[in-house]
Design an enzyme around this catalytic site. Structure first.
Site, mmCIF file in Angstrom:
data_model
loop_
_atom_site.group_PDB
_atom_site.id
_atom_site.type_symbol
_atom_site.label_atom_id
_atom_site.label_comp_id
_atom_site.label_asym_id
_atom_site.label_seq_id
_atom_site.Cartn_x
_atom_site.Cartn_y
_atom_site.Cartn_z
ATOM 1 N N GLU A 250 0.846 -1.190 0.000
ATOM 2 C CA GLU A 250 0.000 0.000 0.000
ATOM 3 C C GLU A 250 0.881 1.239 0.000
ATOM 4 O O GLU A 250 2.005 1.212 0.517
ATOM 5 C CB GLU A 250 -0.906 0.038 1.239
ATOM 6 C CG GLU A 250 -1.901 -1.098 1.322
ATOM 7 C CD GLU A 250 -2.687 -1.075 2.628
ATOM 8 O OE1 GLU A 250 -2.762 -0.003 3.258
ATOM 9 O OE2 GLU A 250 -3.209 -2.131 3.022
ATOM 10 N N LYS A 252 2.389 4.465 1.344
ATOM 11 C CA LYS A 252 2.587 5.049 2.684
ATOM 12 C C LYS A 252 2.370 6.552 2.550
ATOM 13 O O LYS A 252 3.203 7.262 1.998
ATOM 14 C CB LYS A 252 3.985 4.745 3.224
ATOM 15 C CG LYS A 252 4.175 5.206 4.669
ATOM 16 C CD LYS A 252 5.566 4.905 5.191
ATOM 17 C CE LYS A 252 5.656 5.159 6.680
ATOM 18 N NZ LYS A 252 5.168 6.474 7.103
ATOM 19 N N ARG A 272 -3.843 9.819 16.284
ATOM 20 C CA ARG A 272 -3.055 8.670 16.749
ATOM 21 C C ARG A 272 -2.792 8.761 18.242
ATOM 22 O O ARG A 272 -2.499 7.760 18.887
ATOM 23 C CB ARG A 272 -1.754 8.538 15.959
ATOM 24 C CG ARG A 272 -0.732 9.610 16.208
ATOM 25 C CD ARG A 272 0.541 9.357 15.406
ATOM 26 N NE ARG A 272 1.197 8.142 15.842
ATOM 27 C CZ ARG A 272 1.825 7.286 15.036
ATOM 28 N NH1 ARG A 272 1.857 7.506 13.746
ATOM 29 N NH2 ARG A 272 2.414 6.218 15.514
ATOM 30 N N GLU A 301 -5.347 7.251 6.862
ATOM 31 C CA GLU A 301 -4.401 8.362 6.923
ATOM 32 C C GLU A 301 -5.095 9.610 6.401
ATOM 33 O O GLU A 301 -5.636 9.616 5.289
ATOM 34 C CB GLU A 301 -3.163 8.054 6.073
ATOM 35 C CG GLU A 301 -1.985 8.950 6.323
ATOM 36 C CD GLU A 301 -1.106 8.485 7.479
ATOM 37 O OE1 GLU A 301 -0.086 9.138 7.737
ATOM 38 O OE2 GLU A 301 -1.442 7.465 8.119
ATOM 39 N N PHE A 342 -7.308 2.321 5.210
ATOM 40 C CA PHE A 342 -6.589 1.078 4.913
ATOM 41 C C PHE A 342 -6.989 -0.072 5.826
ATOM 42 O O PHE A 342 -6.482 -1.181 5.676
ATOM 43 C CB PHE A 342 -5.067 1.278 4.960
ATOM 44 C CG PHE A 342 -4.554 2.014 6.171
ATOM 45 C CD1 PHE A 342 -4.509 1.405 7.409
ATOM 46 C CD2 PHE A 342 -4.113 3.320 6.052
ATOM 47 C CE1 PHE A 342 -4.025 2.079 8.514
ATOM 48 C CE2 PHE A 342 -3.626 4.008 7.155
ATOM 49 C CZ PHE A 342 -3.583 3.383 8.399
ATOM 50 N N ARG A 432 4.394 -3.049 17.631
ATOM 51 C CA ARG A 432 5.196 -3.014 16.403
ATOM 52 C C ARG A 432 5.358 -4.455 15.948
ATOM 53 O O ARG A 432 6.032 -5.236 16.599
ATOM 54 C CB ARG A 432 6.546 -2.344 16.665
ATOM 55 C CG ARG A 432 7.253 -1.879 15.407
ATOM 56 C CD ARG A 432 8.472 -1.041 15.721
ATOM 57 N NE ARG A 432 8.155 0.215 16.359
ATOM 58 C CZ ARG A 432 7.764 1.322 15.725
ATOM 59 N NH1 ARG A 432 7.636 1.301 14.408
ATOM 60 N NH2 ARG A 432 7.495 2.430 16.388
ATOM 61 N N LYS A 438 7.615 -1.106 6.530
ATOM 62 C CA LYS A 438 7.582 0.155 5.784
ATOM 63 C C LYS A 438 8.894 0.338 5.035
ATOM 64 O O LYS A 438 9.963 -0.028 5.525
ATOM 65 C CB LYS A 438 7.317 1.338 6.715
ATOM 66 C CG LYS A 438 8.252 1.449 7.903
ATOM 67 C CD LYS A 438 7.782 2.564 8.841
ATOM 68 C CE LYS A 438 8.621 2.601 10.117
ATOM 69 N NZ LYS A 438 8.169 3.635 11.055
#
EC number: 6.5.1.1
Length: 573
Positions: A250, A252, A272, A301, A342, A432, A438
């Protein structure tokens, strides 16, 4: 429950550096409450122990800075001169107040001892006081608490008012204590915290005998935001493909992470940091209300767009929108926002245990597909449209060359790079994970927290011009990784100096020690090994990219991130 009984155990926790001993002492506290207190007391102590009065998802703070606390302490008979000297000597305003109050005859000699409930309710009220005389009211309330407290209590009251207990406790340690005392699965209780962000509620439920794994109040709920799942760094696209098999790529986006919650026609949008930013983005709320969906949590986002170029505007424009409280319509005309969704985390029921590929199917039924390899012409047109809500641009492939084309295309339209996701993976809030990576074209910028500030020289002599920056380890301890001053404009320096004066906890003359609340995004030439800092690494030529007001200490990079970037760069040389 008497507050002094709580303080005695806090003192034990503070005096040990061993994680297992801290866990055992908190278990001792749970047992004390079980035999002598109420279920509500465990809720209160679970939050207070980590310096909170409110649950994390509520995103509320007491809102008292060191300067106001010092004003309150002065009214108890301690001089400002003595207090500041003691703070400088001890490095801790709580210990300073304790030491100095030991020499003062307290009015509390013949009064009733303070209870935990009193402290907790009083501090909650502090956060609600507003208006012209709010500072005086807050000072009076804090002063009364300190006058009624004994020296040890005053240490912890002072720290709690600043929401910094300084005893080395964190959420994982409390969850481990819950697991030990109540004989519940540690992974289960960690997962429950991830979907509630309410350590106090979990404690209260456990001590009340709840079957927490089946308690509806402890499930993912609309209007109770959760922390986002975070991506790992990867050395290369090829490595990430090996890890994720047939990945979903996807774009970023160069924007700010948001969560959208909707139920019964009501829409809330959270940042966030779990802040409710709904009132700042009315046009997005209006668009979301047009879609026939309900009982849903979406993640995406938010991007500020320049519709003439089809590229994102500077990140600071998003923050301007999120912070705006007045003349919102005027600003909305100048700064157009859109959301690229997303993920869907809840739709009539929790979906975080559902594989990404199935969550994506639901998302695409709501917002359409945006498959880069087969719908590029449509995507290119929509980039320049006034449309506000999209599904993220994606590519499903195990072909690294095709993935690199997608990566370069994502950069060409002004975004940061690509995400690489395992389509079979669940959603793990606040972690994480090794199922999402990424890729960016340059060294990964670091989000760091400011721990000290130093007065500038020359043109910067009126501001704090240099900032000590730190990352955190797995135990949430902070480690210095360098000092930064370049990249900051005069407006930035003025704003930072104002914040520093509100959160400084120790004045060393030209330098001040701060509460770790300012997050900076920094770039750098390289990460190098260094004996100067305890962590063994330092940033070479760091430069501030931006002040990240959308992030907190919970979002900063870790020591492991630094090590990973160092290894990736070393292998590239």
């Amino acid at each position: 429950m008497l507050f002094i009984d709580f303080c005695k155990i806090l003192d034990k926790i503070e005096k040990t550096t061993k994680r297992l001993e801290k866990t055992d002492y908190f278990v001792e506290l749970i047992d004390f409450i079980k035999n002598n207190g109420k279920a509500e007391n465990l809720k209160q102590v679970s939050q207070i122990t980590i310096g909170r009065v409110f649950a994390e998802f509520e995103n509320k703070e007491i809102g008292i800075g060191p300067n106001l606390l010092i004003e309150a302490v002065k009214t108890t008979g301690i001089s400002e001169k003595d207090l500041k000297a003691e703070i400088k000597k001890t490095g801790d305003i709580g210990i300073a107040v304790e030491n100095l109050s030991s020499n003062i005859k307290q009015v509390s000699l013949f009064s009733q001892p303070l209870t935990l409930e009193e402290i907790y309710s009083t501090l909650k009220k502090l956060s609600e006081i507003e208006g012209n005389s709010s500072q005086k009211k807050k000072t009076r309330i804090i002063s009364n608490l300190l006058i009624l407290s004994n020296p040890v209590e005053s240490r912890y009251i002072s720290r709690l008012i600043l929401e910094d207990m300084r005893i080395g406790m964190n959420i994982p340690t409390i969850l481990a204590s819950f697991s030990n005392y109540f004989n519940v699965n540690k992974e289960a209780v960690e997962k429950i915290y991830a979907v509630t962000n309410d350590i106090g509620l979990i404690g209260k439920k456990l001590i009340s005998g709840s079957d927490i794994e089946n308690d509806s109040e402890l499930k993912l709920k609309v209007f109770r935001p959760i922390k986002p799942m975070l991506a790992q760094l990867t050395p290369s696209i090829e490595d990430a493909i090996i890890e994720t098999k047939m990945p979903q790529f996807e774009t970023k986006y160069d924007g700010a992470r948001v969560q959208v919650h909707k139920s019964n026609g009501k829409v809330n949008i959270y940042s966030r940091r779990l802040e409710n930013i709904t009132n700042s983005v009315p046009e997005l709320v209006e668009e979301i209300n047009k879609i026939d969906i309900d009982n849903i949590i979406l993640e995406g986002e938010c991007v500020a767009m320049d519709l003439s170029s089809g590229k994102p505007r500077p990140f600071q424009d998003i923050l301007r929108r999120f912070r705006r409280k007045y003349d919102i319509d005027k600003v909305a005309e100048k700064i157009a926002l859109r959301i690229y969704f997303f993920d869907v985390l809840y739709y009539e029921k929790g979906l975080i245990d559902t594989p990404l590929k199935n969550r994506r199917e639901i998302l695409e039924k709501l917002f359409g597909t945006n498959n880069w390899d087969s719908e590029l012409e449509k995507i290119q047109k929509e980039i320049f449209s006034n449309k506000m809500l999209f599904s993220s641009f994606k590519l499903n492939s195990d072909d690294p060359d095709l993935a690199k084309e997608f990566f370069n295309w994502s950069l060409s339209i002004g975004h940061e790079g690509i995400m690489i996701k395992n389509p079979d993976a669940p959603y793990t809030p606040g972690s994480r994970v090794k199922t999402m990576y990424k890729v960016k074209p340059t060294l990964e910028n670091l989000d760091v927290v400011v721990t000290r500030a130093k007065i500038g020289m020359g043109k910067r002599k009126d501001w704090y011009g240099s900032y000590e920056i730190s990352v955190k380890d797995d135990e949430d301890n902070l480690h210095v990784i360098g000092n930064v001053g370049s990249g900051l404009t005069e407006d930035d320096l003025e704003r930072l100096t104002t914040i520093v004066n509100e959160i400084k906890i120790e004045d060393l003359g030209e330098e001040v020690i701060l509460e770790p609340k300012i997050v900076l995004e920094v770039t750098y030439e390289e990460i190098q090994t260094s004996e100067k800092y305890e962590m063994g690494y330092a940033l070479r030529f760091p430069r501030v990219v931006q002040i990240r007001e959308d992030k907190s200490i919970n979002d900063i990079n870790t020591l492991d991130d630094v090590k990973k970037i160092y290894e990736i760069e070393r292998n590239r040389k």
